[in-house]
Design an enzyme around this catalytic site. Structure first.
Site, PDB file in Angstrom:
ATOM      1  NE  ARG A   1      -3.901  -0.084   1.774  1.00 19.19           N
ATOM      2  CZ  ARG A   1      -4.942   0.164   0.958  1.00 19.19           C
ATOM      3  NH1 ARG A   1      -5.184   1.414   0.566  1.00 19.19           N
ATOM      4  NH2 ARG A   1      -5.717  -0.804   0.558  1.00 19.19           N
TER       5      ARG A   1
ATOM      6  CB  SER B   1      -3.680 -10.186  -2.806  1.00 21.56           C
ATOM      7  OG  SER B   1      -3.672 -10.712  -1.492  1.00 21.56           O
TER       8      SER B   1
ATOM      9  CE  LYS C   1      12.974  -3.617   4.452  1.00 19.99           C
ATOM     10  NZ  LYS C   1      12.434  -4.249   5.692  1.00 19.99           N
TER      11      LYS C   1
END
Length: 323
Positions: free
Chosen positions: A16, A35, A94
């Site tokens: 988001r 998703s 990451k």
């Protein structure tokens, strides 16, 4: 300017924030979302004017140019490889992989397909880091020989994936990688490291303190989930040092102190979610047909995860899927 159309895999908090930041990037837009939760994907897509896809295969087959991956750590490599093999550039949250061995598999696919692949590590793209580098280029503090960085956050709720070893939970991969970035950026690859810390009953790292010898100096980084720690950082050079104030991983202010008594304050306000800066850089690379970033290279990603591999080994931390 060519518009870069993004597809997002994942609809959690970081996804988001990425979508919010993308709205601040000229020549970029969110086109598709997928998703595992169809209702979440539809709601997310509705919030940002995108199309919700029924499967990851449908997203990868849609009219997009790049994929942002904002899912749990353990799925990053799988989705990155699938996206590049489908012909898309990849910006992966990451850590790009949970180990150096896994990252090498991802980078081998990037090389084979010729697709742009970049780990989403936001600090070097912030205005503060850009201004700091410009200033140190003009008025250096000498060779940087020591880096200190870290922070700890005890507010992670019980039941969160960060407490699950099967999801590569723990503080090292989630927030320790920021310190690994700073250390390897200024000091080069790690040569050796020593780690002290605490593991949870479930077997994830609750706290880790890492002392490392690098090609050009020594770093001390820490991260944790059971204590509260300040989030500043220091770069120490031969004739001065830099203090990057809290929260240094989303940097807005730095103080440079020279041994001759001079002090320089650098302020660089940020706009958007902060992730817009890495997204804008990624779009520029894609338009230029680049395959990696000069500011966050594949070598830098290797150096970061190699440091964390060694830190995990020092704690005796092995994830269940690695056994």
């Amino acid at each position: 300017m060519r518009t870069i159309r993004f597809g997002i895999i994942g609809t959690g908090g970081i996804a988001r924030r990425f979508a919010q930041g993308l709205a601040c990037v000229p020549g970029a837009r969110l086109a598709a979302v997928w998703s595992r939760g169809p209702d979440k994907a539809r709601a997310f897509a509705g919030d940002f004017g995108a199309v919700a896809c029924d499967s990851v295969e449908a997203l990868l087959a849609s009219e997009i140019d790049a994929v942002y991956i904002g899912t749990p750590h353990t799925s990053h490599a799988t989705y990155s490889i699938a996206a590049m093999q489908a012909g898309h550039a990849v910006l992966c949250e990451k850590p790009a992989a949970v180990s150096l061995a896994e990252l090498e598999t991802v980078l081998a696919v990037a090389q084979k397909t010729g697709r742009l692949f970049m780990e989403a590590m936001k600090p070097p793209f912030y205005p503060l880091f850009q201004k700091l580098d410009e200033h140190l280029g003009r008025d250096p503090i000498g060779a940087i020989r020591y880096v200190r960085a870290g922070f700890a956050n005890p507010t992670v709720p019980a039941g969160h994936a960060l407490f699950d070893p099967t999801m590569a939970g723990g503080s090292l991969l989630d927030i320790g990688i920021y310190g690994a970035f700073l250390a390897t950026r200024y000091l080069g690859a790690m040569r050796e490291a020593q780690t002290l810390g605490r593991l949870s009953g479930s077997g994830v790292d609750l706290f880790a303190a890492v002392n490392a010898q690098h090609e050009r100096g020594v770093s001390q980084i820490y991260c944790g989930m059971d204590v509260s720690g300040a989030g500043d950082a220091m770069l120490a050079g031969e004739v001065g040092h830099v203090l990057i104030h809290e929260k240094w991983w989303s940097p807005l202010r730095a103080t440079i102190a020279y041994t001759d008594g001079r002090r320089v304050e650098i302020d660089a306000p940020a706009v958007g979610s902060g992730l817009n800066y890495e997204s804008a850089h990624f779009c520029e690379l894609l338009r230029a047909d680049a395959t990696e970033s000069p500011l966050l290279s594949h070598a830098q990603s290797r150096a970061m995860i190699a440091l964390l591999d060694t830190a995990r080994a020092g704690l005796g931390l092995v994830y269940p899927f690695e056994r």
